[in-house]
Design an enzyme around this catalytic site. Structure first.
Site, PDB file in Angstrom:
ATOM      1  N   GLY A 273     -38.863 -46.471 -37.968  1.00 44.10           N
ATOM      2  CA  GLY A 273     -37.970 -45.959 -36.921  1.00 44.10           C
ATOM      3  C   GLY A 273     -37.897 -46.919 -35.754  1.00 44.10           C
ATOM      4  O   GLY A 273     -37.104 -47.858 -35.745  1.00 44.10           O
TER       5      GLY A 273
ATOM      6  N   ASP B 146     -34.886 -37.202 -40.299  1.00 47.02           N
ATOM      7  CA  ASP B 146     -36.012 -36.348 -39.860  1.00 47.02           C
ATOM      8  C   ASP B 146     -35.473 -35.031 -39.326  1.00 47.02           C
ATOM      9  O   ASP B 146     -34.603 -35.040 -38.447  1.00 47.02           O
ATOM     10  CB  ASP B 146     -36.791 -37.049 -38.735  1.00 47.02           C
ATOM     11  CG  ASP B 146     -37.727 -38.113 -39.274  1.00 47.02           C
ATOM     12  OD1 ASP B 146     -37.734 -39.234 -38.718  1.00 47.02           O
ATOM     13  OD2 ASP B 146     -38.446 -37.833 -40.254  1.00 47.02           O
TER      14      ASP B 146
ATOM     15  N   ASP C 260     -44.802 -43.186 -43.861  1.00 40.80           N
ATOM     16  CA  ASP C 260     -43.926 -42.842 -42.735  1.00 40.80           C
ATOM     17  C   ASP C 260     -44.682 -42.780 -41.408  1.00 40.80           C
ATOM     18  O   ASP C 260     -45.486 -41.883 -41.183  1.00 40.80           O
ATOM     19  CB  ASP C 260     -43.306 -41.458 -43.022  1.00 40.80           C
ATOM     20  CG  ASP C 260     -42.282 -41.053 -41.987  1.00 40.80           C
ATOM     21  OD1 ASP C 260     -41.733 -39.946 -42.116  1.00 40.80           O
ATOM     22  OD2 ASP C 260     -42.034 -41.828 -41.051  1.00 40.80           O
ATOM     23  N   GLY C 261     -44.384 -43.773 -40.523  1.00 42.40           N
ATOM     24  CA  GLY C 261     -44.902 -43.659 -39.161  1.00 42.40           C
ATOM     25  C   GLY C 261     -45.672 -44.878 -38.700  1.00 42.40           C
ATOM     26  O   GLY C 261     -46.641 -45.274 -39.340  1.00 42.40           O
ATOM     27  N   GLY C 262     -45.217 -45.449 -37.584  1.00 45.24           N
ATOM     28  CA  GLY C 262     -45.939 -46.576 -36.975  1.00 45.24           C
ATOM     29  C   GLY C 262     -45.821 -47.863 -37.765  1.00 45.24           C
ATOM     30  O   GLY C 262     -46.673 -48.755 -37.663  1.00 45.24           O
TER      31      GLY C 262
END
Ligand code: DX5
Ligand code: ZN
Length: 212
Positions: free
Chosen positions: A192, A32, A172-174
């Protein structure tokens, strides 16, 4: 589904922890990159990122959340990533940006924020290698998965089938061992904090892979 691990949420012993991450069964390291302009947050300078990734073997998936995109493409292409992804919200001539990435023999991706209409991608779908659907607002790790991203996965699956396109779909995300089931039709999941907030990265990766 493949797993691309983001190290954004790692706060201490970054190099040591990235090497631990590199020794799990993840498929990519998701890099990122934030400039503090396109998104509020700012990540480390390129030289530092290059130094902490130097011993890693995993393929790289670079996610540019930056305004000055050509400069960052020049810098991060030195990592020899498989993908470099830029944001459709850049309001720049994206066809030129995609060509610029591809001229470096790197696959080109476009990322789309939660609030952006998915149809804005249509003019680019025939010439990109990856679409990165943001299921959180870009800028930080550890946010909650936004369900609004789900319909975008199906939109892109249908478009790909109807037109014989060949981009991969990344979300991408959560993403954790529950939300990964919701996005199971995507090709790559970026994860992540679900991995890096734990003290056993491989155990978390196994939970993600076993849940598919
Ligand atoms: C957010 C980044 C994501 C984030 C994912 O702007 O693009 O890659 O690091 O982290 P988690 O999985 O914690 O949401
Ligand atoms: Zn990302």
């Amino acid at each position: 589904m493949k797993i691309a691990a983001s190290y954004l949420a790692i706060t201490d012993n970054l190099e040591e922890n990235i090497n631990l991450l590199d020794n799990t069964t993840i498929d990519y390291i998701h890099v990122d990159v934030m400039d503090g302009i396109f998104v509020q947050n700012k990540t480390y300078d390129y030289e530092y990122i290059e130094s902490i990734l130097k011993n890693t073997k995993k393929k790289k998936d670079v996610h540019l959340m930056v305004k000055d995109v050509y400069n960052y493409i020049d810098l991060y292409s030195k990592l020899n990533p498989e993908y470099i992804t830029v944001h459709i919200e850049l309001e720049q001539n994206l066809l030129d940006v995609i060509k610029y990435i591809k001229q470096k023999k790197i696959k080109a991706g476009i990322s789309i924020n939660p609030g952006t209409y998915i149809g804005k991608l249509d003019p680019y779908l025939s010439c990109i290698d990856l679409v990165l659907i943001m299921s959180v607002e870009p800028g930080y790790g550890g946010q909650k998965f936004l369900d609004s991203s789900i319909e975008k996965i199906y939109y892109l699956i249908n478009k790909r089938k109807e037109n014989n396109y060949n981009y991969v779909i990344e979300v991408d995300g959560g993403i954790n061992d529950e939300t990964i089931n919701i996005i199971d039709k995507a090709d790559i999941a970026v994860v992540g904090s679900f991995i890096t907030n734990s003290d056993d990265y491989q155990k978390q990766v196994d939970k993600l892979k076993n849940n598919q």
